[in-house]
Design a protein around this motif. Sequence first.
Motif, PDB file in Angstrom:
ATOM      1  N   ARG A  76       0.832  -1.203   0.000  1.00  9.01           N
ATOM      2  CA  ARG A  76       0.000   0.000   0.000  1.00  9.01           C
ATOM      3  C   ARG A  76       0.870   1.257   0.000  1.00  9.01           C
ATOM      4  O   ARG A  76       0.628   2.190  -0.775  1.00  9.01           O
ATOM      5  CB  ARG A  76      -0.918  -0.012   1.229  1.00  9.01           C
ATOM      6  CG  ARG A  76      -1.852   1.172   1.302  1.00  9.01           C
ATOM      7  CD  ARG A  76      -2.751   1.107   2.520  1.00  9.01           C
ATOM      8  NE  ARG A  76      -2.079   1.524   3.734  1.00  9.01           N
ATOM      9  CZ  ARG A  76      -2.703   1.701   4.899  1.00  9.01           C
ATOM     10  NH1 ARG A  76      -4.006   1.439   5.010  1.00  9.01           N
ATOM     11  NH2 ARG A  76      -2.037   2.091   5.962  1.00  9.01           N
ATOM     12  N   THR A  77       1.869   1.273   0.860  1.00  6.24           N
ATOM     13  CA  THR A  77       2.758   2.434   0.922  1.00  6.24           C
ATOM     14  C   THR A  77       3.453   2.662  -0.406  1.00  6.24           C
ATOM     15  O   THR A  77       3.524   3.796  -0.903  1.00  6.24           O
ATOM     16  CB  THR A  77       3.803   2.234   2.033  1.00  6.24           C
ATOM     17  OG1 THR A  77       3.133   2.101   3.289  1.00  6.24           O
ATOM     18  CG2 THR A  77       4.767   3.410   2.100  1.00  6.24           C
ATOM     19  N   TRP A  79       2.498   1.754  -3.398  1.00 12.15           N
ATOM     20  CA  TRP A  79       1.550   2.193  -4.422  1.00 12.15           C
ATOM     21  C   TRP A  79       1.273   3.689  -4.305  1.00 12.15           C
ATOM     22  O   TRP A  79       1.298   4.408  -5.305  1.00 12.15           O
ATOM     23  CB  TRP A  79       0.247   1.403  -4.287  1.00 12.15           C
ATOM     24  CG  TRP A  79      -0.749   1.699  -5.380  1.00 12.15           C
ATOM     25  CD1 TRP A  79      -0.770   1.157  -6.639  1.00 12.15           C
ATOM     26  CD2 TRP A  79      -1.870   2.581  -5.305  1.00 12.15           C
ATOM     27  NE1 TRP A  79      -1.839   1.658  -7.349  1.00 12.15           N
ATOM     28  CE2 TRP A  79      -2.529   2.524  -6.562  1.00 12.15           C
ATOM     29  CE3 TRP A  79      -2.384   3.413  -4.309  1.00 12.15           C
ATOM     30  CZ2 TRP A  79      -3.681   3.277  -6.824  1.00 12.15           C
ATOM     31  CZ3 TRP A  79      -3.529   4.155  -4.573  1.00 12.15           C
ATOM     32  CH2 TRP A  79      -4.157   4.085  -5.820  1.00 12.15           C
ATOM     33  N   PHE A  80       1.037   4.176  -3.088  1.00 11.19           N
ATOM     34  CA  PHE A  80       0.788   5.607  -2.916  1.00 11.19           C
ATOM     35  C   PHE A  80       2.036   6.424  -3.225  1.00 11.19           C
ATOM     36  O   PHE A  80       1.946   7.515  -3.813  1.00 11.19           O
ATOM     37  CB  PHE A  80       0.278   5.898  -1.503  1.00 11.19           C
ATOM     38  CG  PHE A  80      -1.204   5.663  -1.334  1.00 11.19           C
ATOM     39  CD1 PHE A  80      -2.113   6.652  -1.677  1.00 11.19           C
ATOM     40  CD2 PHE A  80      -1.677   4.470  -0.843  1.00 11.19           C
ATOM     41  CE1 PHE A  80      -3.481   6.453  -1.532  1.00 11.19           C
ATOM     42  CE2 PHE A  80      -3.043   4.251  -0.689  1.00 11.19           C
ATOM     43  CZ  PHE A  80      -3.947   5.237  -1.036  1.00 11.19           C
ATOM     44  N   ASP A 103       2.368   9.937   8.048  1.00 13.15           N
ATOM     45  CA  ASP A 103       2.920   9.889   6.696  1.00 13.15           C
ATOM     46  C   ASP A 103       4.140  10.809   6.629  1.00 13.15           C
ATOM     47  O   ASP A 103       4.084  11.960   7.039  1.00 13.15           O
ATOM     48  CB  ASP A 103       1.834  10.374   5.722  1.00 13.15           C
ATOM     49  CG  ASP A 103       2.193  10.165   4.269  1.00 13.15           C
ATOM     50  OD1 ASP A 103       3.319  10.547   3.888  1.00 13.15           O
ATOM     51  OD2 ASP A 103       1.362   9.646   3.524  1.00 13.15           O
ATOM     52  N   SER A 173      -4.544  12.158  -1.859  1.00 14.02           N
ATOM     53  CA  SER A 173      -4.460  10.772  -1.387  1.00 14.02           C
ATOM     54  C   SER A 173      -5.398  10.573  -0.211  1.00 14.02           C
ATOM     55  O   SER A 173      -5.543  11.438   0.652  1.00 14.02           O
ATOM     56  CB  SER A 173      -3.035  10.398  -0.986  1.00 14.02           C
ATOM     57  OG  SER A 173      -2.664  11.025   0.227  1.00 14.02           O
ATOM     58  N   GLU A 175      -5.487   7.438   2.101  1.00 14.11           N
ATOM     59  CA  GLU A 175      -4.889   6.146   2.469  1.00 14.11           C
ATOM     60  C   GLU A 175      -5.253   5.825   3.908  1.00 14.11           C
ATOM     61  O   GLU A 175      -5.026   6.633   4.803  1.00 14.11           O
ATOM     62  CB  GLU A 175      -3.365   6.227   2.324  1.00 14.11           C
ATOM     63  CG  GLU A 175      -2.621   4.982   2.756  1.00 14.11           C
ATOM     64  CD  GLU A 175      -1.103   5.165   2.707  1.00 14.11           C
ATOM     65  OE1 GLU A 175      -0.400   4.156   2.846  1.00 14.11           O
ATOM     66  OE2 GLU A 175      -0.637   6.313   2.538  1.00 14.11           O
ATOM     67  N   GLU A 206      -7.558   4.276  -1.190  1.00 13.75           N
ATOM     68  CA  GLU A 206      -7.743   2.919  -0.683  1.00 13.75           C
ATOM     69  C   GLU A 206      -9.178   2.826  -0.174  1.00 13.75           C
ATOM     70  O   GLU A 206      -9.583   3.617   0.687  1.00 13.75           O
ATOM     71  CB  GLU A 206      -6.767   2.636   0.459  1.00 13.75           C
ATOM     72  CG  GLU A 206      -6.978   1.295   1.132  1.00 13.75           C
ATOM     73  CD  GLU A 206      -6.249   1.200   2.465  1.00 13.75           C
ATOM     74  OE1 GLU A 206      -6.021   0.068   2.920  1.00 13.75           O
ATOM     75  OE2 GLU A 206      -5.923   2.253   3.060  1.00 13.75           O
ATOM     76  N   SER A 286      -9.412  -4.791   0.195  1.00 16.99           N
ATOM     77  CA  SER A 286      -9.404  -3.405  -0.244  1.00 16.99           C
ATOM     78  C   SER A 286      -9.209  -3.330  -1.748  1.00 16.99           C
ATOM     79  O   SER A 286      -8.729  -4.279  -2.371  1.00 16.99           O
ATOM     80  CB  SER A 286      -8.274  -2.632   0.438  1.00 16.99           C
ATOM     81  OG  SER A 286      -8.384  -2.694   1.841  1.00 16.99           O
ATOM     82  N   PHE A 288      -7.559  -0.463  -4.597  1.00 20.65           N
ATOM     83  CA  PHE A 288      -6.784   0.762  -4.747  1.00 20.65           C
ATOM     84  C   PHE A 288      -7.182   1.421  -6.065  1.00 20.65           C
ATOM     85  O   PHE A 288      -7.038   0.823  -7.135  1.00 20.65           O
ATOM     86  CB  PHE A 288      -5.287   0.454  -4.680  1.00 20.65           C
ATOM     87  CG  PHE A 288      -4.879  -0.052  -3.324  1.00 20.65           C
ATOM     88  CD1 PHE A 288      -4.450   0.825  -2.350  1.00 20.65           C
ATOM     89  CD2 PHE A 288      -4.979  -1.407  -3.018  1.00 20.65           C
ATOM     90  CE1 PHE A 288      -4.106   0.369  -1.086  1.00 20.65           C
ATOM     91  CE2 PHE A 288      -4.643  -1.871  -1.756  1.00 20.65           C
ATOM     92  CZ  PHE A 288      -4.211  -0.979  -0.785  1.00 20.65           C
TER      93      PHE A 288
END
Length: 295
Positions: A76-77, A79-80, A103, A173, A175, A206, A286, A288
């Motif tokens: 996840r991290t 991807w963002f 973050d 974002s 997230e 997400e 989830s 994305f």
Amino acid sequence: MTRTDDDSWDITESVGATALSVALARARETECECPLFTDRYAQYFVDAAVERGWRPPSSGPMAERLRIIGGYAAARTKWFDEQFIAAGANGIEQAVILAAGLDARAWRLPWVHGTVVYEIDQPRVLEFKAETLAAHSARPAAGYCAVPVDLRQDWPKALRDAGFDPSAATVWSAEGLLSYLPAAGQDLLFERIVELSAPGSRVAVEAFSPRFFDPEYLERQAEQWRRIRESGAQTPNDLWYVEERTDLEQWLTGRGWKVAAIEALDLMRRYGRSPAADDEQTIPRSVFIEGRRPS
């Protein structure tokens, strides 16, 4: 941990404490043999919280769950991270991180010169973050502006007052956020995002996958959380709003945005973080979603 319409929190309690679990996962990923990213600030946050009395789970069902979903958190991290980097490569110089928590992207990503990053979150969360980073003489890698406001309040006004330019393309974002908003709150959030998004803007989200609401899956998840609570640990799902909600892929598409989406397990496979077969049911269901408003 009961949610109310006007609840607030410090970093070691309620929704704030979930940010510490994410920081812990990012710190562990940074120290692994072949990390997907490097976040040296994550350990700063964990250490500062421990000094305040927070204790990360070291054994029992909650510690096991954090181990299992470590690959999910890493994917996840990553991807963002890539969403922000791609936005900068395409000329977007304004970023908004909603419910920023701990973050550290404003400090660790290779931002295009002139980029301004706005972070929105609860005042006490951003205060903890600022104090921790200042203690380590950390400097942001982009223009940085903290916007201490609850997302259930008039955050668009607070954002504009902080210098945000709604006429400039923006990358947004969300997230680790939407599960903590009721369905109506999610709808309002995205109505505001679209209203503030100039042509060329992007959004990275997400969200609950439609498969999340499968009754058998929800029953298995409830049993997992029950075992964790019986061990004496607090569970973040007590803070979630598990409600049927708007399909964001369809919603954005219907407003003219170009949309692409990927399920969590597929994303983990893409980054080489596939869970063991026995652990798949623990991975959050989830999706994305990447949305782009045409120029």
